[in-house]
Enzyme design. Sequence first.
Site, PDB file in Angstrom:
ATOM      1  N   HIS A  14       0.839  -1.206   0.000  1.00  0.00           N
ATOM      2  CA  HIS A  14       0.000   0.000   0.000  1.00  0.00           C
ATOM      3  C   HIS A  14       0.873   1.255   0.000  1.00  0.00           C
ATOM      4  O   HIS A  14       2.114   1.174  -0.086  1.00  0.00           O
ATOM      5  CB  HIS A  14      -1.016  -0.026   1.138  1.00  0.00           C
ATOM      6  N   HIS A  22       4.029   1.364   2.334  1.00  0.00           N
ATOM      7  CA  HIS A  22       5.206   0.597   1.901  1.00  0.00           C
ATOM      8  C   HIS A  22       5.916   1.332   0.765  1.00  0.00           C
ATOM      9  O   HIS A  22       7.147   1.410   0.715  1.00  0.00           O
ATOM     10  CB  HIS A  22       4.794  -0.794   1.398  1.00  0.00           C
ATOM     11  N   CYS A  28       1.135  -9.840  19.901  1.00  0.00           N
ATOM     12  CA  CYS A  28       0.331  -9.283  18.800  1.00  0.00           C
ATOM     13  C   CYS A  28       0.807  -9.934  17.505  1.00  0.00           C
ATOM     14  O   CYS A  28       1.974  -9.764  17.116  1.00  0.00           O
ATOM     15  CB  CYS A  28       0.490  -7.768  18.712  1.00  0.00           C
ATOM     16  N   CYS A  42       1.946  -7.378  14.812  1.00  0.00           N
ATOM     17  CA  CYS A  42       3.334  -6.909  14.972  1.00  0.00           C
ATOM     18  C   CYS A  42       4.301  -8.074  14.982  1.00  0.00           C
ATOM     19  O   CYS A  42       5.507  -7.854  14.865  1.00  0.00           O
ATOM     20  CB  CYS A  42       3.525  -6.171  16.299  1.00  0.00           C
ATOM     21  N   CYS A  85      -3.484  -4.283  21.063  1.00  0.00           N
ATOM     22  CA  CYS A  85      -2.193  -3.763  20.614  1.00  0.00           C
ATOM     23  C   CYS A  85      -2.383  -2.289  20.255  1.00  0.00           C
ATOM     24  O   CYS A  85      -3.322  -1.952  19.525  1.00  0.00           O
ATOM     25  CB  CYS A  85      -1.725  -4.536  19.366  1.00  0.00           C
ATOM     26  N   HIS A 121      -2.068  -1.992  16.185  1.00  0.00           N
ATOM     27  CA  HIS A 121      -3.075  -2.631  15.337  1.00  0.00           C
ATOM     28  C   HIS A 121      -4.493  -2.484  15.854  1.00  0.00           C
ATOM     29  O   HIS A 121      -5.446  -2.793  15.136  1.00  0.00           O
ATOM     30  CB  HIS A 121      -2.725  -4.112  15.137  1.00  0.00           C
ATOM     31  N   LYS A 172      -3.094   6.054  11.212  1.00  0.00           N
ATOM     32  CA  LYS A 172      -2.016   5.500  10.414  1.00  0.00           C
ATOM     33  C   LYS A 172      -2.615   4.704   9.264  1.00  0.00           C
ATOM     34  O   LYS A 172      -3.513   3.892   9.462  1.00  0.00           O
ATOM     35  CB  LYS A 172      -1.164   4.576  11.284  1.00  0.00           C
ATOM     36  N   LYS A 210      -3.144  -1.711   6.202  1.00  0.00           N
ATOM     37  CA  LYS A 210      -3.868  -2.582   5.284  1.00  0.00           C
ATOM     38  C   LYS A 210      -5.361  -2.541   5.565  1.00  0.00           C
ATOM     39  O   LYS A 210      -6.172  -2.747   4.685  1.00  0.00           O
ATOM     40  CB  LYS A 210      -3.331  -4.004   5.398  1.00  0.00           C
TER      41      LYS A 210
HETATM   42  O1  ME8 Z   1       7.007  -4.536   9.675  1.00  0.00           O
HETATM   43  N1  ME8 Z   1       3.267   5.208   6.718  1.00  0.00           N
HETATM   44  O2  ME8 Z   1       6.535  -5.323   7.567  1.00  0.00           O
HETATM   45  P1  ME8 Z   1       5.269  -4.443   7.147  1.00  0.00           P
HETATM   46  C1  ME8 Z   1       4.571   5.109   6.443  1.00  0.00           C
HETATM   47  N2  ME8 Z   1       8.029  -7.418   7.948  1.00  0.00           N
HETATM   48  N3  ME8 Z   1       5.219   3.949   6.276  1.00  0.00           N
HETATM   49  C2  ME8 Z   1       4.502   2.827   6.370  1.00  0.00           C
HETATM   50  C3  ME8 Z   1       3.119   2.846   6.660  1.00  0.00           C
HETATM   51  C4  ME8 Z   1       2.500   4.119   6.829  1.00  0.00           C
HETATM   52  N4  ME8 Z   1       1.208   4.266   7.071  1.00  0.00           N
HETATM   53  N5  ME8 Z   1       2.677   1.573   6.693  1.00  0.00           N
HETATM   54  C5  ME8 Z   1       3.748   0.787   6.418  1.00  0.00           C
HETATM   55  C6  ME8 Z   1       7.172  -5.326   8.770  1.00  0.00           C
HETATM   56  N6  ME8 Z   1       4.846   1.531   6.228  1.00  0.00           N
HETATM   57  C7  ME8 Z   1       8.270  -6.362   8.860  1.00  0.00           C
HETATM   58  C8  ME8 Z   1       9.614  -5.694   8.613  1.00  0.00           C
HETATM   59  S1  ME8 Z   1      12.282  -5.735   8.420  1.00  0.00           S
HETATM   60  C9  ME8 Z   1      13.514  -6.731   8.913  1.00  0.00           C
HETATM   61  C10 ME8 Z   1      10.808  -6.591   8.759  1.00  0.00           C
HETATM   62  C11 ME8 Z   1       6.198   1.036   5.884  1.00  0.00           C
HETATM   63  O3  ME8 Z   1       4.748  -5.046   5.905  1.00  0.00           O
HETATM   64  C12 ME8 Z   1       7.198   1.411   6.965  1.00  0.00           C
HETATM   65  O4  ME8 Z   1       8.493   1.376   6.408  1.00  0.00           O
HETATM   66  O5  ME8 Z   1       4.349  -4.260   8.291  1.00  0.00           O
HETATM   67  C13 ME8 Z   1       7.013   0.272   7.943  1.00  0.00           C
HETATM   68  O6  ME8 Z   1       8.083   0.117   8.848  1.00  0.00           O
HETATM   69  C14 ME8 Z   1       6.893  -0.896   7.000  1.00  0.00           C
HETATM   70  O7  ME8 Z   1       6.155  -0.386   5.872  1.00  0.00           O
HETATM   71  C15 ME8 Z   1       6.192  -2.082   7.656  1.00  0.00           C
HETATM   72  O8  ME8 Z   1       5.914  -3.045   6.728  1.00  0.00           O
END
Ligand code: ME8
Length: 539
Positions: free
Chosen positions: A28, A31, A137, A140, A162, A165, A313, A316
Amino acid sequence: MAATGTEKQGSKAFYVTTPIYYVNDAPHLGHAYTTVAGDVLTRWHRQRGEKVWYLTGTDEHGQKIMRTAEANGVSPQEWCDKLVEEAWKPLWEHLDIANDDFIRTTEKRHTDRVQEFVQDLYDKGEIYKGGYEGPYCVGCEEYKLPADLIDGEGEYEGQKLCPIHKKPVELLKEENYFFKLSEYGPRLLEFYGANPGFIQPESARNEVVNFVKQGLQDLSISRSTFDWGVKVPWDEKHVIYVWIDALLNYATAVGYNENPAKFADTFPADVHLVGKDILRFHAIIWPAMLLANDLPVPGRVAANGWLMVGGEKMSKSNLTGIKPQDLTSHFGVDAYRWYFLRAIAFGQDGSFSWEDFTARYTSELANDYGNLASRVAAMVGKYFGGELPEATASDAAEKAVQEGLAKAAATADRLIGEELDFQGGILAIFDFVKQVNGYLTEQEPWKVAKDTSPEGQARLATILYTAADSLRGMAVLLNAVMPRTSEALWESLGAEASLGALADQPVQNAGVWGQLPVGSTVTKGAVLFPRLEEPKTTA
Ligand code: ME8
């Protein structure tokens, strides 16, 4: 994937990573925000002629993915394969992300190395067996501290949620393996003290330092109630905790225990880009894991703020239906890449609205920048048959423009390339765009053109050369942010023939005046930022 620029061999690469994202759903805007920021940063450094390595990828193990796959009636591997190939990789391609590698945590090159790393820690006595009971959670993939939970309301009345979330946590009781994280507090605090730039922004740094000062608990690094993960090598009833597995991607993807030369040339990362939700994993657990295994720690962990929608925030579950592709089909890919970095100070939260994007697109991209490019090309065409004339009659006005470009280039190089202040860097470039527009308004080349005396024609040539070389500077400086339109502008200036590929133009020299050769063939290319179709609203 494109590697460009002249690379210095034998030196360590400037190594930048994004988080590896969970593939429980399609990517989204959030990311894409982090991934575009990393792409701009790495393109900038490539265009300085540095050796660069940009890594992104996907986090495919753990309960969250397993449950999503189950709910969709497929195996976790099938689910991940489908999402990676049909949603994640295509979006990065669509957004012109020039990553050098894409790591998936289900790849053997990763899982084998994860086992080796954890086995090493076990052999060193850094891991012991224990029991744990606490709230977890799944969103997370993290045990939570009871004090961090919030009280549920409505359908969740009476339950603990959480805070990220806003979903109930699950009470888990398991026999686990533990990493002696608690022993690393003093070393981490010493490291933060000696490296004040390690955590960015400052507010995030303070939060991490205070958290570590309160004392760290040992970390559960295995799970035994499900099996979708990398097996603990000495005890196959356990899988390695998904965060330990995931963090190691930054090492496994660049040759850890496999390709020593590549590893030495790349690791550790210069910049780990993360969202602030996962800062503690990167700024506490990750360096502690590395210290425990005598590996070097990263240069910097930079946390971006939240993209918000309606005060929440963006996630998804509350995406309000806006996909990156909805925005790119309306505004174009380049404007998309530009907008979020331009509108939001990196590290701060920021809201998206169609209205704000539309207003900025129209005034800054279409009117200020796009119109400037097309007006200058049109005038060189009309008055000089498309052949760039020489500037023989420069005066104070031209000097001011030349200084403006030098200043914009130096400021952008420092802010984007070093400080990760994308907004500040872009603003510096667009201040220069405004300056050149102001210069043309004052100089009125369309009026000067009526003066057919040699002096009048020399002034006209000087004004148009000045504007065209300014555009040359803008194309170079904006190439990292907006590669497609910069390329189009480069072509329209006829610069390729004399100066070579745009990506090969050293960005740190963009402010050196007079690079566009006299005689270049300037043509009026396609409109860089076309007028938008019917307005869209956020409400
Ligand atoms: O945390 N605003 O993956 P994830 C800004 N797999 N950035 C955002 C955002 C938002 N609303 N939503 C997501 C994970 N992000 C783990 C990471 S790393 C070793 C493992 C971005 O799919 C931001 O960079 O939940 C956040 O940290 C990341 O997507 C989380 O992606």
